[in-house]
Design an enzyme around this catalytic site. Structure first.
Site, PDB file in Angstrom:
ATOM      1  N   THR A 265     -18.018 -29.459 -34.318  1.00 33.38           N
ATOM      2  CA  THR A 265     -19.378 -29.279 -33.857  1.00 33.38           C
ATOM      3  C   THR A 265     -19.351 -29.080 -32.350  1.00 33.38           C
ATOM      4  OG1 THR A 265     -20.346 -30.672 -35.875  1.00 33.38           O
ATOM      5  CG2 THR A 265     -21.583 -30.527 -33.790  1.00 33.38           C
ATOM      6  N   PHE A 267     -21.514 -29.310 -29.066  1.00 30.39           N
ATOM      7  CA  PHE A 267     -22.841 -29.935 -28.513  1.00 30.39           C
ATOM      8  C   PHE A 267     -23.222 -29.269 -27.064  1.00 30.39           C
ATOM      9  CE2 PHE A 267     -20.516 -32.540 -31.359  1.00 30.39           C
ATOM     10  CZ  PHE A 267     -21.462 -33.401 -31.808  1.00 30.39           C
TER      11      PHE A 267
END
Length: 365
Positions: A265, A267
């Site tokens: 992921t 960010f």
């Protein structure tokens, strides 16, 4: 004494000597960092001084990785220096970092990876709240998820940039490892339901279908909330990460259950200030185009002609007009570079509106 004991004694003495030198050098670095802060304050007595410089820290970490002689891995060495810099920066005043909570989420892990553990991390209930906390000045920076390698973009984060004045100041990527968590005393036969965030269920769908197809899957607001519920309810499990397991005293019954081993992921770090050139940067923009034939080609052609590497393009519905769209674009380079200025000038000349979201260092850790 045997030869082994003699040799070990010599090595331990050498380690003690090295530790003493490390202690001296780290203290010297901290004192130097404090002096830098004093110089900044003296030069700007009536202004709020920004001690944290994203571009400077990115350059330092890249330099550490380039010069690392081993045997520690480059990433591990940079992580150690990240913590030293975090502690030195906190000598004046620890920064407050807002993140999408609650405590124990992957977003908190990303915030600590990027800023180090010498910050005050503040969990908030929604992405909107993170943006508001930073815009109000209650937090210096915020950390929000923007995309996952398995499930794609986080649309809520993209949509916030349409109305928010905040800038993107950095990025951090986190390898996401999901675990099936249960209470230490739980019997596998007693588990009837599993809690998790909808993204985590999507990222572990095949594993669950194969190994625990009969479990009721209950979606909650975060993985940390899933872990909290699993710690309280008999017969419940959770899909979450290491931080949540530790925070709520759960046992990892099955580790790394994500369907893709490279599950990652990305960010974004959001703040209020523009970031100068670091040498290896990205730029993000929002572009609203006229609804004409060839509009998308006209938007992308200048990037190709100037040799600019696009890393992401995403389409979102415009909040101002039905069946109109806004393009979110990431590309390599900094707004202050001549080639980037040329491209942005061409894009702006043909679009309805262009919003510069920020130029920022590419993720180092």
């Amino acid at each position: 004494m045997s030869d082994e004991e003699t040799r070990l004694g010599e090595l331990r003495e050498r380690i003690d000597t090295i530790d003493d030198e490390l202690l001296r050098l780290i203290s010297e670095r901290a004192e130097c960092a404090r002096t830098v802060a004093e110089v900044k304050q003296q030069a700007n007595p009536d202004e709020a001084v920004a001690f944290y410089r994203p571009e400077r820290e990115a350059r330092v970490l890249r330099r550490i990785k380039e010069r690392n002689p081993g045997p520690l891995a480059d990433e591990e060495m940079a992580r150690l220096f990240r913590e030293v810099m975090s502690a030195c920066l906190a000598l004046e005043k620890p920064m407050t970092i807002a993140f999408l909570g609650p405590e124990g989420t992957f977003t908190q892990a990303a915030a600590l990876k990027h800023f180090g553990h010498s910050v005050l991390s503040t969990p908030l209930a929604a992405i909107d709240d993170v943006f508001r906390e930073v815009a109000s000045g209650n937090a210096e920076y915020g950390v929000v998820p923007v995309e996952n390698s398995t499930e794609g973009m986080i649309n809520h984060t993209l949509d916030m940039f349409m109305s928010s004045p905040l800038k993107i100041c950095g990025e951090v990527q986190l390898r996401i490892h999901h675990h099936l968590l249960v209470s230490p005393e739980a019997d596998a036969a007693s588990i009837t339901r599993v809690y998790s965030h909808q993204q985590s269920f999507a990222q572990c769908r095949k594993w669950l279908d194969s190994h625990w197809p009969m479990l009721e899957r209950i979606t909650v607001s975060s993985n940390a909330e899933a872990a909290r519920l699993a710690s309280l309810e008999e017969g419940a499990a959770a899909i979450a990460g290491d931080m949540a397991a530790s925070l709520y005293g759960l046992e990892i019954r099955h580790a790394n259950i994500e369907d893709r081993p490279d599950n990652t992921t990305r960010f974004l770090i959001v703040g209020t200030e523009e970031v100068p050139v670091s040498g290896e940067d990205k730029t993000s923009i929002l572009v609203s185009m006229r609804n004409n034939p060839g509009a998308l080609y006209g938007l992308l052609e200048p990037f190709q002609r100037h040799g600019i590497d696009l890393t992401r393009i995403e389409t979102r519905p415009s909040p101002n007009e039905t069946w109109a769209y806004v393009f979110y674009i990431d590309f390599r380079g900094h707004r202050d570079e001549q080639a980037i200025q040329a491209v942005l000038g061409e894009v702006e000349a043909q679009c309805v509106e262009m919003k510069h979201l920020g130029s920022y260092p590419m993720g180092v850790l």
